[in-house]
Design a protein around this motif. Structure first.
Motif, PDB file in Angstrom:
ATOM      1  N   GLY A 103       0.843  -1.170   0.000  1.00  0.00           N
ATOM      2  CA  GLY A 103       0.000   0.000   0.000  1.00  0.00           C
ATOM      3  C   GLY A 103       0.890   1.235   0.000  1.00  0.00           C
ATOM      4  N   ASP A 104       0.283   2.404   0.041  1.00  0.00           N
ATOM      5  CA  ASP A 104       1.063   3.626   0.126  1.00  0.00           C
ATOM      6  C   ASP A 104       1.715   3.735   1.497  1.00  0.00           C
ATOM      7  OD1 ASP A 104       0.387   4.486  -2.420  1.00  0.00           O
ATOM      8  OD2 ASP A 104      -1.472   5.395  -1.727  1.00  0.00           O
ATOM      9  N   ALA A 105       2.654   4.683   1.616  1.00  0.00           N
ATOM     10  CA  ALA A 105       3.185   5.016   2.931  1.00  0.00           C
ATOM     11  C   ALA A 105       2.079   5.679   3.747  1.00  0.00           C
ATOM     12  CB  ALA A 105       4.377   5.947   2.796  1.00  0.00           C
ATOM     13  N   ALA A 106       2.045   5.413   5.051  1.00  0.00           N
ATOM     14  CA  ALA A 106       1.038   6.045   5.899  1.00  0.00           C
ATOM     15  C   ALA A 106       1.202   7.562   5.882  1.00  0.00           C
ATOM     16  CB  ALA A 106       1.145   5.509   7.324  1.00  0.00           C
ATOM     17  N   VAL A 107       2.450   8.018   6.025  1.00  0.00           N
ATOM     18  CA  VAL A 107       2.782   9.434   5.905  1.00  0.00           C
ATOM     19  C   VAL A 107       4.037   9.544   5.046  1.00  0.00           C
ATOM     20  CG1 VAL A 107       3.542  11.520   7.114  1.00  0.00           C
ATOM     21  CG2 VAL A 107       1.765  10.073   8.125  1.00  0.00           C
ATOM     22  N   ARG A 108       3.987  10.376   4.019  1.00  0.00           N
ATOM     23  CA  ARG A 108       5.139  10.561   3.145  1.00  0.00           C
ATOM     24  C   ARG A 108       5.405  12.044   2.937  1.00  0.00           C
ATOM     25  NH1 ARG A 108       8.770   8.828  -0.441  1.00  0.00           N
ATOM     26  NH2 ARG A 108       9.103  10.074  -2.321  1.00  0.00           N
ATOM     27  N   THR A 109       6.703  12.416   2.982  1.00  0.00           N
ATOM     28  CA  THR A 109       7.096  13.792   2.694  1.00  0.00           C
ATOM     29  C   THR A 109       7.749  13.858   1.320  1.00  0.00           C
ATOM     30  OG1 THR A 109       9.310  13.575   3.701  1.00  0.00           O
ATOM     31  CG2 THR A 109       7.481  14.194   5.146  1.00  0.00           C
ATOM     32  N   GLU A 110       7.552  14.982   0.643  1.00  0.00           N
ATOM     33  CA  GLU A 110       8.109  15.189  -0.695  1.00  0.00           C
ATOM     34  C   GLU A 110       8.599  16.628  -0.822  1.00  0.00           C
ATOM     35  OE1 GLU A 110       4.895  14.322  -3.319  1.00  0.00           O
ATOM     36  OE2 GLU A 110       4.893  12.162  -2.910  1.00  0.00           O
ATOM     37  N   GLY A 111       9.267  16.935  -1.941  1.00  0.00           N
ATOM     38  CA  GLY A 111       9.700  18.297  -2.203  1.00  0.00           C
ATOM     39  C   GLY A 111      11.089  18.575  -1.674  1.00  0.00           C
ATOM     40  N   GLY A 112      11.538  19.812  -1.839  1.00  0.00           N
ATOM     41  CA  GLY A 112      12.894  20.173  -1.458  1.00  0.00           C
ATOM     42  C   GLY A 112      13.011  20.917  -0.147  1.00  0.00           C
ATOM     43  N   GLY A 113      11.885  21.216   0.508  1.00  0.00           N
ATOM     44  CA  GLY A 113      11.915  22.015   1.731  1.00  0.00           C
ATOM     45  C   GLY A 113      11.953  21.182   2.996  1.00  0.00           C
ATOM     46  N   ASN A 114      11.886  21.886   4.136  1.00  0.00           N
ATOM     47  CA  ASN A 114      11.886  21.241   5.442  1.00  0.00           C
ATOM     48  C   ASN A 114      10.463  20.890   5.866  1.00  0.00           C
ATOM     49  OD1 ASN A 114      14.687  21.707   5.630  1.00  0.00           O
ATOM     50  ND2 ASN A 114      14.349  23.724   6.542  1.00  0.00           N
ATOM     51  N   VAL A 115      10.331  19.836   6.677  1.00  0.00           N
ATOM     52  CA  VAL A 115       9.031  19.423   7.209  1.00  0.00           C
ATOM     53  C   VAL A 115       9.131  19.329   8.726  1.00  0.00           C
ATOM     54  CG1 VAL A 115       7.304  17.591   7.320  1.00  0.00           C
ATOM     55  CG2 VAL A 115       8.374  18.153   5.129  1.00  0.00           C
ATOM     56  N   ASN A 116       8.228  20.019   9.420  1.00  0.00           N
ATOM     57  CA  ASN A 116       8.100  19.899  10.874  1.00  0.00           C
ATOM     58  C   ASN A 116       6.831  19.117  11.180  1.00  0.00           C
ATOM     59  OD1 ASN A 116      10.402  21.474  11.698  1.00  0.00           O
ATOM     60  ND2 ASN A 116       9.285  23.291  11.016  1.00  0.00           N
TER      61      ASN A 116
END
Length: 282
Positions: A103-116
């Protein structure tokens, strides 16, 4: 009240509205209503769900009933800095239609920036095969913490995926993941088979992982026997471009891979094999 006074008051109210400081918008989004995408750009942050997109600089994502899991997931696209709160979520994306039944990841981050990523109350994230529980795909930092100090996060990767970090990287050919910081809360990250608790998934490497606060436990599924030998064969081939035999892999497992659980443990072993670049013995 005459018309002149009324107009004066309306103009005054309009000016006050213009010059008052902007208050951060923060709505609560429920996962039972569909998968959620958070998009952050230089012009602001928005949240999309079920065909509706709304500006939201500090969204709170949760389940209405966290005792029952949902297959709906969260994607954070950070072209600029993104801030998201998970509060009492329960996501389980196993059994999907992707590679190896993933299945998909439960939570996934993308892009070039920072994630808090702020976690509050109890959160459980279980991803499908090959995917990380919290899958870091953004090029900037991923920071996980708890503003209250008491939030909990349980992140479990599917087979080949890290608990927090990368998915199985064999298909993508991108073997590195890094810049993960945990600043607070209680975090338990469990990697699937061949995946790290925090760091790289199968065929992946983790680096620049920092823990500055909170209570953190990172574990991975243990493997042994012939499966372990095969993974050693693949690792040496992928990382060093050297083909080795089963006997050499077995010796590596005994003398290097099966090491004590100490943070200061270092071991090496000379091996012989065949260069995949030249075809000559090395």
């Amino acid at each position: 009240m005459n018309i002149r006074k009324l107009l004066t008051r309306l103009v005054s109210l309009a000016l006050i509205a213009v010059f008052l400081p902007t208050v951060a918008m923060a709505d609560t989004w429920y996962l039972e209503d569909g998968s959620i995408t958070v998009s952050a750009t230089d012009s602001g942050q928005s949240v999309s769900q079920g065909g509706v997109t709304k500006e939201d600089s500090a969204p709170v994502i949760r389940n209405r009933d966290s005792s029952a899991s949902t297959t709906n997931n969260v994607t954070i696209r950070a072209d600029a800095g993104a801030t998201v709160t998970l509060e009492d979520t329960n996501i389980d994306t196993t059994g999907g239609a992707g590679p190896k039944g993933a299945g998909d990841a439960a939570v996934r981050t993308e892009g070039g920036g920072n994630v808090n990523l702020n976690v509050e109350l109890d959160n459980t994230l279980q991803s499908g095969n090959t995917r990380a529980g919290v899958e870091k795909g953004n090029g900037g930092n991923l920071t996980i913490g708890s503003e209250s100090g008491s939030g909990q996060l349980v992140a479990v990767g599917g087979d080949g995926g890290a608990g927090i970090g990368s998915e199985d990287r064999l298909a993508s050919g991108d073997y590195n993941v890094g810049n993960i910081t945990i600043t607070g809360g209680e975090v338990k990250a469990t990697g699937g088979e061949y995946g790290a608790g925090i760091g790289g998934g199968d065929h992946g490497n983790g680096s620049d992982i920092t823990i500055t606060g909170g209570k953190v436990k990172a574990t991975s599924v243990r493997v042994a026997g012939n499966h372990y030998d095969e993974e050693i064969l693949k690792h040496v081939r992928n990382k060093y471009s050297i083909a080795i035999g089963q006997r050499t892999a077995e010796e590596l497992k005994k003398h290097v891979a099966c090491c004590p659980q100490k943070t200061d443990f270092h071991e090496s072993m000379e091996i012989k094999g065949r260069s995949l670049l030249t075809g000559l013995p090395v």
